[in-house]
Design a protein around this motif. Structure first.
Motif, mmCIF file in Angstrom:
data_model
loop_
_atom_site.group_PDB
_atom_site.id
_atom_site.type_symbol
_atom_site.label_atom_id
_atom_site.label_comp_id
_atom_site.label_asym_id
_atom_site.label_seq_id
_atom_site.Cartn_x
_atom_site.Cartn_y
_atom_site.Cartn_z
ATOM 1 N N THR A 26 -7.884 2.351 -2.367
ATOM 2 C CA THR A 26 -6.409 2.552 -2.610
ATOM 3 C C THR A 26 -5.939 2.133 -4.139
ATOM 4 O OG1 THR A 26 -5.858 0.223 -1.894
ATOM 5 C CG2 THR A 26 -5.995 1.630 -0.156
ATOM 6 N N LEU A 52 0.730 -1.187 -0.112
ATOM 7 C CA LEU A 52 -0.174 0.092 0.078
ATOM 8 C C LEU A 52 1.011 1.157 0.050
ATOM 9 C CD1 LEU A 52 -2.609 -0.947 2.551
ATOM 10 C CD2 LEU A 52 -3.088 -0.873 0.239
ATOM 11 N N PHE A 54 -1.346 5.710 5.447
ATOM 12 C CA PHE A 54 -1.642 5.217 4.190
ATOM 13 C C PHE A 54 -2.300 6.180 3.175
ATOM 14 C CE2 PHE A 54 -1.468 1.077 6.701
ATOM 15 C CZ PHE A 54 -0.322 0.632 6.109
ATOM 16 N N SER A 99 -4.977 7.186 0.419
ATOM 17 C CA SER A 99 -6.197 6.679 -0.103
ATOM 18 C C SER A 99 -7.051 7.677 -0.863
ATOM 19 C CB SER A 99 -7.096 6.167 1.036
ATOM 20 O OG SER A 99 -7.571 7.312 1.906
#
Length: 215
Positions: free
Chosen positions: A164, A143, A156, A158
């Motif tokens: 994602t 990721l 992360f 997004s």
């Protein structure tokens, strides 16, 4: 174990400054949010331990909760205009760096010791932590992650509703939005559920028509 979709909701961890004794009081006498913890620590001698420019605003918020506030810059530059604003609000500035937290015999926080040996009495320390998404064990998903401005944290990356760049993988809550609360996490869950409901219907229709369903 197999799954058609993966929702990463691992949350975050707060990274505290490397000051001896600080972590031991985390969540009790060491707090980070004036809205989450301010009422409980109101009217006490509070010290704001700076971790970056955002700590200036942090101090002004905690000043609403106490008449006795001390700001420890910890090396960040304070413009004269900022010092004037602090002075107008009776916020004391101590430029000497904090060396360690000082405890009473019963283990309660009673102040901080500076590098020159002086002890400044405080009952509460407010720290704007650096927030990092919990990524342990997820390397295999590959990721994408990104750093936030002003060294505020790492998350992360997004898109809308937690999507994602990795097909079939969503991220939710503080793993992607470091300030998110429960409602934002629910949005990602609802999006995944909606797509699964559509996939189930598509599969049922394909089966009814004698085709091979796609999951």
């Amino acid at each position: 174990m197999t799954a058609r979709r993966v929702l990463v909701a691992t949350g975050l961890k707060d990274v505290l400054p490397d000051v001896p004794g600080l972590a031991e009081h985390w969540g009790h006498s060491v707090v980070h949010c004036p809205y989450c913890h301010g009422w409980e620590v109101r009217d006490q001698p509070i010290g704001v331990l700076a971790t970056g420019p955002a700590s200036i605003g942090h101090a002004l918020l905690f000043r609403q909760l106490t008449e006795d506030l001390t700001f420890f810059p910890q090396g960040i530059h304070l413009r004269e205009a900022t010092r004037a604003r602090f002075a107008a609000r009776n916020i004391r500035v101590v430029d000497t760096p904090v060396q360690e937290v000082v405890d009473n015999e019963d283990g309660t926080l009673v102040g901080v010791r500076l590098t020159d040996g002086q002890v400044v009495a405080r009952r509460v320390l407010a720290v704007a932590t650096r927030m990092k998404a919990r990524t342990e064990g997820l390397d295999g998903l590959q990721l994408p992650v990104e750093d936030l401005p002003d060294n505020m944290g790492r998350r992360f990356a997004s898109g809308m509703a937690g999507t994602t760049k990795v097909p079939g993988v969503w991220v939710a809550g503080n793993a992607t939005d470091l300030a998110a609360q429960v409602g934002a996490s629910a949005t990602a869950g609802a999006h995944v559920n909606s797509l699964l409901a559509t996939a189930d219907t598509d599969a049922a229709l394909a089966a009814a028509q004698g085709e091979t369903p796609a999951l």
